[in-house]
Motif scaffolding. Structure first.
Motif, PDB file in Angstrom:
ATOM      1  N   CYS A  48       3.933   6.848  -4.234  1.00  0.00           N
ATOM      2  CA  CYS A  48       3.207   5.607  -3.987  1.00  0.00           C
ATOM      3  C   CYS A  48       2.064   5.458  -4.987  1.00  0.00           C
ATOM      4  CB  CYS A  48       2.670   5.621  -2.555  1.00  0.00           C
ATOM      5  SG  CYS A  48       1.669   4.172  -2.150  1.00  0.00           S
ATOM      6  N   ALA A  49       1.944   4.273  -5.578  1.00  0.00           N
ATOM      7  CA  ALA A  49       0.879   4.027  -6.551  1.00  0.00           C
ATOM      8  C   ALA A  49      -0.485   3.940  -5.877  1.00  0.00           C
ATOM      9  CB  ALA A  49       1.156   2.729  -7.314  1.00  0.00           C
ATOM     10  N   ARG A  50      -0.519   3.704  -4.586  1.00  0.00           N
ATOM     11  CA  ARG A  50      -1.801   3.578  -3.888  1.00  0.00           C
ATOM     12  C   ARG A  50      -2.305   4.925  -3.371  1.00  0.00           C
ATOM     13  NH1 ARG A  50      -1.918  -0.258   1.185  1.00  0.00           N
ATOM     14  NH2 ARG A  50      -1.692  -1.905  -0.354  1.00  0.00           N
ATOM     15  N   CYS A  51      -1.395   5.728  -2.768  1.00  0.00           N
ATOM     16  CA  CYS A  51      -1.870   6.952  -2.089  1.00  0.00           C
ATOM     17  C   CYS A  51      -1.175   8.216  -2.573  1.00  0.00           C
ATOM     18  CB  CYS A  51      -1.707   6.808  -0.576  1.00  0.00           C
ATOM     19  SG  CYS A  51      -0.013   7.032   0.011  1.00  0.00           S
ATOM     20  N   VAL A  72      14.512  -6.482   1.904  1.00  0.00           N
ATOM     21  CA  VAL A  72      13.982  -5.215   2.397  1.00  0.00           C
ATOM     22  C   VAL A  72      13.135  -4.570   1.304  1.00  0.00           C
ATOM     23  CG1 VAL A  72      15.828  -4.745   4.058  1.00  0.00           C
ATOM     24  CG2 VAL A  72      16.055  -3.948   1.699  1.00  0.00           C
ATOM     25  N   VAL A  73      12.161  -3.773   1.734  1.00  0.00           N
ATOM     26  CA  VAL A  73      11.286  -3.052   0.808  1.00  0.00           C
ATOM     27  C   VAL A  73      11.355  -1.564   1.119  1.00  0.00           C
ATOM     28  CG1 VAL A  73       9.650  -4.936   0.425  1.00  0.00           C
ATOM     29  CG2 VAL A  73       9.326  -3.375   2.373  1.00  0.00           C
ATOM     30  N   HIS A  74      10.826  -0.780   0.166  1.00  0.00           N
ATOM     31  CA  HIS A  74      10.547   0.634   0.411  1.00  0.00           C
ATOM     32  C   HIS A  74       9.088   0.668   0.859  1.00  0.00           C
ATOM     33  CE1 HIS A  74      14.200   2.108  -1.638  1.00  0.00           C
ATOM     34  NE2 HIS A  74      14.011   1.081  -2.462  1.00  0.00           N
ATOM     35  N   GLU A  75       8.848   1.057   2.096  1.00  0.00           N
ATOM     36  CA  GLU A  75       7.478   1.066   2.630  1.00  0.00           C
ATOM     37  C   GLU A  75       6.955   2.496   2.661  1.00  0.00           C
ATOM     38  OE1 GLU A  75       5.858  -1.609   5.961  1.00  0.00           O
ATOM     39  OE2 GLU A  75       6.352   0.305   6.946  1.00  0.00           O
ATOM     40  N   CYS A  76       5.779   2.693   2.054  1.00  0.00           N
ATOM     41  CA  CYS A  76       5.143   4.011   2.042  1.00  0.00           C
ATOM     42  C   CYS A  76       4.745   4.394   3.463  1.00  0.00           C
ATOM     43  CB  CYS A  76       3.912   3.988   1.131  1.00  0.00           C
ATOM     44  SG  CYS A  76       2.977   5.537   1.183  1.00  0.00           S
ATOM     45  N   GLN A  77       5.159   5.594   3.880  1.00  0.00           N
ATOM     46  CA  GLN A  77       4.837   6.049   5.228  1.00  0.00           C
ATOM     47  C   GLN A  77       3.402   6.558   5.323  1.00  0.00           C
ATOM     48  OE1 GLN A  77       7.274   5.539   7.861  1.00  0.00           O
ATOM     49  NE2 GLN A  77       7.565   4.227   6.069  1.00  0.00           N
ATOM     50  N   CYS A  96       0.634   4.960   3.633  1.00  0.00           N
ATOM     51  CA  CYS A  96      -0.386   3.900   3.624  1.00  0.00           C
ATOM     52  C   CYS A  96       0.182   2.509   3.888  1.00  0.00           C
ATOM     53  CB  CYS A  96      -1.138   3.908   2.292  1.00  0.00           C
ATOM     54  SG  CYS A  96      -0.166   3.277   0.911  1.00  0.00           S
ATOM     55  N   GLY A  97       1.502   2.377   3.955  1.00  0.00           N
ATOM     56  CA  GLY A  97       2.096   1.078   4.253  1.00  0.00           C
ATOM     57  C   GLY A  97       2.327   0.201   3.037  1.00  0.00           C
ATOM     58  N   ALA A  98       2.004   0.698   1.828  1.00  0.00           N
ATOM     59  CA  ALA A  98       2.269  -0.101   0.624  1.00  0.00           C
ATOM     60  C   ALA A  98       3.764  -0.377   0.525  1.00  0.00           C
ATOM     61  CB  ALA A  98       1.790   0.641  -0.621  1.00  0.00           C
ATOM     62  N   ARG A  99       4.100  -1.559   0.024  1.00  0.00           N
ATOM     63  CA  ARG A  99       5.500  -1.974  -0.035  1.00  0.00           C
ATOM     64  C   ARG A  99       5.935  -2.209  -1.471  1.00  0.00           C
ATOM     65  NH1 ARG A  99       7.204  -5.948   4.725  1.00  0.00           N
ATOM     66  NH2 ARG A  99       7.525  -4.303   6.247  1.00  0.00           N
ATOM     67  N   TYR A 100       7.154  -1.739  -1.790  1.00  0.00           N
ATOM     68  CA  TYR A 100       7.715  -1.875  -3.128  1.00  0.00           C
ATOM     69  C   TYR A 100       9.161  -2.336  -3.026  1.00  0.00           C
ATOM     70  CZ  TYR A 100       3.772   1.217  -4.066  1.00  0.00           C
ATOM     71  OH  TYR A 100       2.528   1.760  -4.128  1.00  0.00           O
ATOM     72  N   PHE A 101       9.545  -3.258  -3.897  1.00  0.00           N
ATOM     73  CA  PHE A 101      10.946  -3.669  -3.912  1.00  0.00           C
ATOM     74  C   PHE A 101      11.809  -2.647  -4.646  1.00  0.00           C
ATOM     75  CE2 PHE A 101       9.144  -7.818  -2.867  1.00  0.00           C
ATOM     76  CZ  PHE A 101       9.956  -8.138  -1.804  1.00  0.00           C
TER      77      PHE A 101
END
Ligand SMILES: [Zn+2]
Length: 139
Positions: A40-43, A22-27, A29-34
């Motif tokens: 979020c590093a993207r948004c 399972v990942v932590h998914e940014c709500q 932008c959808g970026a995924r992190y374990f």
């Protein structure tokens, strides 16, 4: 006797259907992190939800590791797997660690294996990937 299973990493889920990651998914932008993130590093969004990672994928990078710290058996194959768009680092098991047995684009699937049982009876469980056509043999 029922043995308690303890996953090696928090993002390996056992006992909830088939073992899966399972990942932590940014709500935002959808970026995924374990790992858990504060933002979020993207948004820079700060809302995350847990999301399952596909159990099947393809090898996008690999290395046959022949030198490792004492206690690690070599050689082994370290792989980066694209699991439905989520990149996962792991090891390839279920096949001899030889160049003829691994290639870019190799279809693989998630598997788990025992790391041993401690004196309390708890079993450590790790994850790896096996070639998709490896069947259900032990890894
Ligand atoms: Zn984001």
């Amino acid at each position: 006797m029922n043995v308690a299973q303890v996953p090696l990493v928090d993002y390996l889920r056992l006992g909830e259907g088939e073992p899966h990651l399972v990942v932590h998914e940014c709500q935002g932008c959808g970026a995924r992190y374990f790992d858990r993130r504060n933002a979020c590093a993207r948004c820079t969004g700060d809302a995350f939800e847990r999301a399952p990672v596909a159990r099947e994928g393809v090898v996008v990078s690999f290395s046959i590791v022949s030198v490792a710290p004492p206690g690690l058996e070599v050689p082994f194959v370290a792989v980066m797997v694209d699991c439905g768009g989520t990149l996962v680092k792991g090891n390839l098991r279920g096949t001899a660690p030889e160049i003829d047995n691994v290639r870019l684009g190799l279809p693989v699937r998630l598997t788990t294996y025992s790391l041993g049982v401690d004196p309390t009876g708890a079993e450590g469980v790790g994850f790896a990937f096996v070639p998709a056509d490896a069947g259900e043999r032990d890894v």
